[in-house]
Structures are given as structure tokens and as C-alpha cells.
Design a protein around this motif. Structure first.
Motif, PDB file in Angstrom:
ATOM      1  N   GLU A  25      15.091  -9.220  49.683  1.00  0.00           N
ATOM      2  CA  GLU A  25      15.843  -8.220  50.444  1.00  0.00           C
ATOM      3  C   GLU A  25      17.186  -7.939  49.784  1.00  0.00           C
ATOM      4  OE1 GLU A  25      16.987  -5.539  53.414  1.00  0.00           O
ATOM      5  OE2 GLU A  25      15.018  -6.375  52.882  1.00  0.00           O
ATOM      6  N   TRP A  26      17.887  -8.980  49.362  1.00  0.00           N
ATOM      7  CA  TRP A  26      19.185  -8.803  48.679  1.00  0.00           C
ATOM      8  C   TRP A  26      19.022  -8.036  47.371  1.00  0.00           C
ATOM      9  CZ3 TRP A  26      20.252 -11.252  43.932  1.00  0.00           C
ATOM     10  CH2 TRP A  26      21.561 -11.109  43.453  1.00  0.00           C
ATOM     11  N   SER A  61      16.752  -5.944  46.501  1.00  0.00           N
ATOM     12  CA  SER A  61      16.374  -4.537  46.706  1.00  0.00           C
ATOM     13  C   SER A  61      17.573  -3.661  47.013  1.00  0.00           C
ATOM     14  CB  SER A  61      15.356  -4.433  47.836  1.00  0.00           C
ATOM     15  OG  SER A  61      15.953  -4.696  49.103  1.00  0.00           O
ATOM     16  N   GLN A  62      18.698  -4.278  47.420  1.00  0.00           N
ATOM     17  CA  GLN A  62      19.888  -3.514  47.789  1.00  0.00           C
ATOM     18  C   GLN A  62      21.007  -3.617  46.747  1.00  0.00           C
ATOM     19  OE1 GLN A  62      21.099  -4.351  51.884  1.00  0.00           O
ATOM     20  NE2 GLN A  62      18.982  -4.777  52.448  1.00  0.00           N
ATOM     21  N   SER A 113      19.705  -0.138  42.422  1.00  0.00           N
ATOM     22  CA  SER A 113      18.306  -0.434  42.729  1.00  0.00           C
ATOM     23  C   SER A 113      17.672   0.724  43.483  1.00  0.00           C
ATOM     24  CB  SER A 113      18.214  -1.705  43.586  1.00  0.00           C
ATOM     25  OG  SER A 113      16.932  -1.839  44.154  1.00  0.00           O
ATOM     26  N   ASP A 114      16.371   0.941  43.214  1.00  0.00           N
ATOM     27  CA  ASP A 114      15.643   1.963  43.974  1.00  0.00           C
ATOM     28  C   ASP A 114      14.948   1.373  45.187  1.00  0.00           C
ATOM     29  OD1 ASP A 114      13.401   0.639  43.020  1.00  0.00           O
ATOM     30  OD2 ASP A 114      12.598   2.330  41.892  1.00  0.00           O
ATOM     31  N   GLY A 115      15.198   0.061  45.461  1.00  0.00           N
ATOM     32  CA  GLY A 115      14.661  -0.562  46.657  1.00  0.00           C
ATOM     33  C   GLY A 115      13.333  -1.272  46.475  1.00  0.00           C
ATOM     34  N   ALA A 131      10.212  -4.972  50.673  1.00  0.00           N
ATOM     35  CA  ALA A 131      10.596  -4.469  49.354  1.00  0.00           C
ATOM     36  C   ALA A 131       9.738  -5.041  48.221  1.00  0.00           C
ATOM     37  CB  ALA A 131      12.068  -4.789  49.080  1.00  0.00           C
TER      38      ALA A 131
END
Length: 551
Positions: free
Chosen positions: A84-85, A87-88, A92-94, A118
Motif C-alpha cells: 500500500e505504501w 503504491s502511493q 507511482s501509477d498505483g 495494488a
């Protein structure tokens, strides 16, 4: 970053020298993030140059990350939090994909169990789906050398983090010295003194595969509905190949996504062209970095890498030194080769045979009774481990000198009239008995070349008398390491059986005690008698022979 329980985890982040946004590739590992698994993979900067943000993270209690390290205990929650971290992250595009081998492969499985939104794909290499059967034990025998070596490495990292130079130097010295320990009892006084919280003590004290300890830690317990596109990577001489294939089969049977499998001629590390005493040629040099980029391009960038149109299984042929692409992992009907002996199979390689038909057993001419092939295991000079997947150094090596020992029985086929392709799982059924309640059976299958060189290409091991109890009709099945090898015309096959493979596994003391409770001075001389020919339970090798038309 901080986990849900406010433990700080540290990572190095590599960015492309270009405008984003980019997908993220994540590796979580316990050896200090600067290593970044470069023992088998390209440097993270290489992956970043292909248009990915690359995150290499120290897991909890390793490197500079905070917290206490307990083997695999926090990897589900920490893995989900890290995905989760990541992806943000800025740029980043997630989307997140994961890669890595061994412990770094396991962190992928644990993160996937939490099913973070993600996480789009993983590339687990050389993993244990069942922690007991795929890593800690094989055939009921504790994987002594590999487990202790790894425990010493992890314990030394704990000592380094604690600023204890004396403990670090002591652990380092033992880990880098020749493996000279008690061959019977695998307890380690050094680890008990310097690393009392090591996983090693838990593994040794839980020899029962049904113990709750293994259920709690094994990824398969929690796998449930996990479903992602996965690239599975293994090696024919890797000690965790059982786990790689177990996971692949599980996913291939039910996944709605693409599952690819690559198995090279490699040991656990490195992944190069030379393994043991064999140079497998340029095709054996690892293609995995390029394969992973194509995989990530497909599932993180939406680039058509033509993966959907390729065969899903890629196996390196140890005989032709080339890759074979197949529609599935081979599972052909087993072809039996029967053991035929005359009671002297331990006395020379001319006495024991592998035959396509079960022939008459050797008989005592005075009494007309079948004569078993007996060998005597002496704990004073146990049969040493040599090559294969469970010892160091691993790989194919010439075992002709080992086969000349009188505590090893051998059975050799006639020279092959045609090329023979063996691909898949190999089983050895051994009809035998022993003069003790508990004993071990080690099996190796080798190619005997016309010049007399004997190169083993697969092995297996079984401990009898604990979780594999002695049978009234004494027939035992040893699962050998799966393989893919085309044996050339003129070569022969040889099966070698022994009562030890030390120090890959602890020497069986013979009394039925568990390894942790065994004592060297109580180890018994054990006589094992192998029956062949036309007995009610004849011994045989069950080969997965593949016809060329089936490829």
C-alpha cells in the motif's frame, strides 16, 4: 515507512531517469537491502532503467528497519502495508509487482495472502509453499546442513544489529568453516548460547509435519482465494524445488490468470551456466531478468509481450543443454525399471542391474532362496553427501568413487539403445528391511557415461521409523527431485542406495529417537537388506519417460 503497529521499515527506492508515472517493483528481504538479491538478479538500477520504480526493503528487524525479527511471523501484515505504501510513492501509477527468491520469494506469498488491491502480479522464485515439506524437512529427515548454515547467517545479522562483535565473529567463523559438527544430533550449542530465539530451535523441536507450528507459518494454510498472474522460477538442483512446483501446480489448476514456470539447471545460487562439475553452456546463463521485464511489461504496463501466445512451461534439459517449452509440467505414465541383484550389489557395479522386466532374483545355489543385497551403515564412517540439491556444494558431480563403497548398493542398466527423455517426478520403490526400528534410505539416480563417469542428476531421501513407520510388507517410496534430462544413446542409468547422506541430513542413530534427542555414541551399526527380482514387493525405479510426440 511505518507499519500499522508503528514500526519503521527502511527501503532504498530507485527511480527511472524519465517522466512518470511508473509501476512499482517491490522486493522485501532480510539480508541488508544493499545486497538486493544481486547474487541472482540484475541490480535494481537495471530494472529502474526499464521504466519502473524499484523498492528494496529491509523486513522488520533486519538491516536498519526497526522491530524484532521473527521468521515469517510479520510478513503478511508488513507485506500488505508495504504494498500500500509503495503504491502511493511519488511518481507511482498505483500498481505494484513483486520479485525475489528464497526469503524474498516467501515475502511475496505472504503479501499476496492479504490480497492488497495494488498488488497486480508476483514472481516467486525458489519458495516453500509447505514450510515443513518444502524447506525444513525432506522425507521426514531434517535438512541439517542447509538449515544450520542459514540459521548461522541470520543469527550473525542479529548480532551485528545488537553491536555484539564477539558473537558476530564466533557465528561468522563457524558459518565459514568446513561443516564439522555432530553428525547425529543437529542441536547447535553455539546457536543455543548466542541465538536462543533462532527459528532453528523451533524447526528442530517440531519434527511432526502435522504440528500447529507448521500450519501457522506455511503459506498454503492461508492461500485460499489468492489469485494473481504469477511467474514461478526454480532450479533442478535447488533445495526448494518441491515448493516451487507445489505452488505452481496449485495455481495452474485453479487460477483465472496466466501462470508461467521456468526451471533452470541451477542450484539455489548462483544461476549460471556451470553447476557442480558440468558446464551447461550459454543457454544456461540466467534469462530471468529479461523474462521478468517482459512479465511486468505485460501485467503492469499493459504492453503485449506475447506471453499469452507462448507455452507456459519452460524447462532446461540437463542432457541437451537447451530449454524445452511445454504446455504443462510433464506427468507421463511411469515406466518401471526393476532392481535385479545377486546379493553382491554392494561389492561392485557389475552385480546389480536395472532391467525393463522383473527378472529372477539372485539365489543361493545350495538352498534355492532369494538373496537380498545387504549393506551395512556404520555411523563411524557414514556415506557422505555429494552434490545434488541438499548439500554444499550442490549440483551434478562424479560419484563413481562414492559408488565403490561397500555401504552403497548400485544397480546399473545396459547402455541405452536410443536417446531417453526423462521429465517429471521420479519415484523409487524399495523393498527392504533392517535390523533396527529406524533407518534411513538415500537414493541417487545417475548417468553412467561410456567413459565411466557417473554424474548424478537427481536425489531423494527418506527417514523410516518416525513419521514414516516400518511396514509389515516392507516397501518404501522415495520421491526424487523432479528433473528434465535427455540421456544419450550409449549412456546407462544407475540407481545408488545408501543409509546416510551426511551432513545434508542427520545420521540416523537407529533407536527411533528424534534427532534433537539422539546421541552420537548411541548411534548403531545398521544392516539394510534390499530385495529385488520376483519377490511379492519388488524394488523398482518409476521413470517419467516422455515420448518426443508428447512434447
Amino acid at each position: 515507512m511505518y507499519t500499522r503497529d508503528r514500526v519503521r521499515l527502511d527501503a532504498d527506492v530507485y527511480y527511472p531517469d524519465a517522466e512518470g508515472p511508473f509501476p512499482v517493483l517491490l522486493m522485501r528481504q532480510p539480508y541488508g537491502r544493499a545486497i538486493a538479491s544481486t547474487v541472482v538478479y540484475a541490480h535494481p538500477a537495471w530494472y529502474a532503467a526499464h521504466g519502473y520504480i524499484v523498492v528494496i526493503q529491509d523486513v522488520r528487524g533486519r538491516g536498519t528497519s526497526e522491530g524484532e525479527f521473527h521468521l515469517f511471523a510479520h510478513e503478511i501484515e508488513d507485506g500488505a502495508d508495504t504494498v500500500e505504501w509503495a503504491s502511493q510513492l511519488p511518481g507511482s501509477d498505483g500498481q505494484v509487482g513483486m520479485y525475489g527468491f528464497s526469503y524474498q520469494g516467501m515475502t511475496q506469498l505472504y503479501a499476496a495472502i492479504a490480497q492488497p488491491s495494488a498488488l497486480r502480479t508476483i514472481c516467486p522464485s525458489m519458495v516453500a509453499f509447505d514450510l515443513y515439506a518444502d524447506w525444513a524437512y525432506e522425507g521426514g529427515a531434517f535438512c541439517y546442513q542447509n538449515n544450520l548454515s542459514w540459521a548461522l547467517q541470520l543469527a550473525s545479522e542479529t548480532a551485528r544489529r545488537q553491536g555484539d562483535p564477539e558473537a558476530y565473529e564466533a557465528l561468522y567463523a563457524v558459518a565459514h568453516a568446513p561443516f564439522k559438527v555432530d553428525p547425529v544430533c543437529p542441536r547447535s550449542e553455539l546457536l543455543e548460547r548466542l541465538a536462543p530465539d533462532s527459528f532453528y530451535h523451533d524447526w528442530l523441536s517440531n519434527p511432526d509435519p502435522t504440528a500447529d507450528y507448521w500450519r501457522r507459518l506455511s503459506p498454503k494454510t492461508y492461500w485460499g482465494e489468492v489469485d494473481l498472474p504469477m511467474l514461478h522460477i526454480g532450479g533442478w538442483f535447488d533445495t526448494h524445488l518441491r515448493g516451487t512446483l507445489r505452488l505452481y501446480r496449485s495455481m495452474a489448476a485453479r487460477s483465472s490468470y496466466l501462470q508461467h514456470l521456468w526451471v533452470g539447471p541451477w542450484a539455489h545460487l548462483p544461476w549460471g551456466r556451470r553447476v557442480g562439475s558440468v558446464d551447461y553452456g550459454p543457454a544456461a546463463s540466467s534469462p530471468i531478468d529479461q523474462v521478468q521485464i517482459r512479465w511486468f511489461d505485460q501485467f503492469l504496463k499493459g504492453i503485449d509481450s506475447e506471453l499469452m501466445h507462448e507455452s507456459p512451461v519452460h524447462l532446461f534439459d540437463l542432457g541437451t543443454h537447451q530449454w524445452r517449452s511445454l504446455g504443462a509440467f510433464p506427468n507421463p505414465p511411469k515406466t518401471p525399471l526393476w532392481l535385479a541383484g545377486n546379493g553382491l550389489a554392494a561389492m561392485g557395479d557389475e552385480h546389480g542391474a536395472l532391467t525393463p522386466q522383473g527378472g529372477a532374483a539372485g539365489t543361493d545355489t545350495d538352498r534355492g532362496a532369494a538373496i537380498p543385497d545387504s549393506f551395512v551403515h556404520d555411523p563411524w564412517r557414514p556415506v557422505p553427501a555429494l552434490g545434488g540439491h541438499a548439500t554444499v556444494p550442490p549440483g551434478p558431480v562424479d560419484r563413481s568413487a562414492l559408488d565403490s563403497r561397500t555401504d552403497v548398493v548400485t544397480y546399473t542398466s545396459e547402455p541405452l539403445a536410443d536417446d531417453l527423455l526423462i521429465a517429471g517426478e521420479i519415484l523409487v520403490d524399495v523393498c527392504c528391511n533392517a535390523d533396527t526400528f529406524s533407518f534411513d534410505l538415500g537414493a541417487a539416480l545417475s548417468e553412467v557415461k561410456p567413459n565411466g563417469t557417473v554424474l548424478q542428476f537427481t536425489q531423494g531421501y527418506l527417514r523410516i521409523g518416525t513419521h514414516y513407520p516400518a511396514q509389515p510388507a516392507p516397501r518404501y517410496t522415495i520421491a526424487l527431485q523432479p528433473t528434465c534430462i535427455q540421456l544419450p544413446k550409449g549412456s546407462a542409468l544407475r540407481l545408488s542406495l545408501s543409509g546416510a547422506s551426511s551432513p545434508a541430513y542427520p545420521v540416523n542413530a537407529g533407536g527411533g529417537t528424534l534427532p534433537a534427542d539422539s546421541q552420537l555414541m548411541e548411534a548403531r551399526v545398521i544392516t539394510v537388506s534390499v530385495y529385488s527380482g520376483t519377490t511379492d514387493t519388488p524394488s523398482r525405479v518409476m521413470l517419467p519417460v516422455v515420448k518426443s510426440v508428447d512434447l
